[in-house]
Design a protein around this motif. Structure first.
Motif, short mmCIF file in Angstrom:
data_model
loop_
_atom_site.label_atom_id
_atom_site.label_comp_id
_atom_site.label_asym_id
_atom_site.label_seq_id
_atom_site.Cartn_x
_atom_site.Cartn_y
_atom_site.Cartn_z
N ALA A 35 0.83 -1.19 0.00
CA ALA A 35 0.00 0.00 0.00
C ALA A 35 0.87 1.25 0.00
O ALA A 35 2.04 1.20 0.37
N MET A 69 -5.58 -3.84 4.26
CA MET A 69 -5.61 -4.53 2.99
C MET A 69 -6.32 -5.87 3.14
O MET A 69 -6.11 -6.58 4.12
N VAL A 128 -7.67 -2.03 -0.80
CA VAL A 128 -6.87 -1.19 0.09
C VAL A 128 -7.77 -0.10 0.65
O VAL A 128 -8.39 0.64 -0.11
#
Length: 194
Positions: free
Chosen positions: A134, A145, A173
């Motif tokens: 991320a 996530m 995400v």
């Protein structure tokens, strides 16, 4: 600009309403991405008492919050390394696993592109490692996530097994603000047996 309002205390010698006595102070402060703590101190008119207040301002990243910074698909390869010792006239072989990246068919990775495909994976490859990272977590509010419905930390490699049917993987995400989110999809197709 940040604004602090200081209200002097009321006493027998100060019968006016606090709103009438409020002193408004304005100053501009830089607010960085992530958590920012501002300490405001208010001192009584006679200087005998001071009260401290802490104001936390959390600024979100203007670019890519709630997105992936990278997505990689790799195949494991066994590599043998042989070291020869001249003094003993012997050799030692060590086998280790290294990972070779597989390219996406349709694009190089970009946080704004949410759908990826890898086709033509050789039939003899049955195991893959997928790593999704991320965008940088901000302060104490990390990204969340989801991979296949299971929550995992950014950058955690996931080993998958390829079967005959195409493999479909979804990664979601969610940013630290718990609102911004991006869904990514990845399809991987292994070649048929020769």
């Amino acid at each position: 600009p940040a604004t602090a309002v200081a209200s002097p205390g009321l006493g027998a010698d100060r019968p006016q309403a606090a709103a009438d006595q409020a002193e408004e102070l304005e100053d501009e402060y830089a607010v960085n991405v992530g958590p920012n703590d501002f300490v405001i101190n208010v001192t009584s008119n006679d200087g005998s008492a001071t009260t401290f207040y802490t104001l936390e301002v959390f600024r979100l990243s203007p670019e890519g919050d709630g997105q992936l910074a990278s997505l990689t698909v790799e195949t494991p390869m066994q590599v043998a390394t042989t070291v020869f010792d001249n003094s003993t006239n012997t050799s030692t072989t060590t086998v280790s696993t290294v990972y070779a990246p597989l390219p996406f068919d349709n694009a190089t990775f970009s946080p704004a592109v949410t759908s990826y495909m890898i086709s033509g994976v050789p039939h003899n490859i049955t195991d893959l490692r997928i790593t999704a990272v991320a965008t940088a977590a901000l302060g104490s509010r990390p990204h969340k996530m989801l991979y296949g419905g299971a929550e995992l930390a950014s950058g955690t490699p996931v080993d998958v097994v390829l079967g005959v049917e195409p493999l479909h993987i979804n990664v979601t995400v969610t940013a630290g603000d718990k609102v911004s989110r991006t869904d990514y999809s990845l399809a991987i197709q292994r070649n048929a047996a020769p």
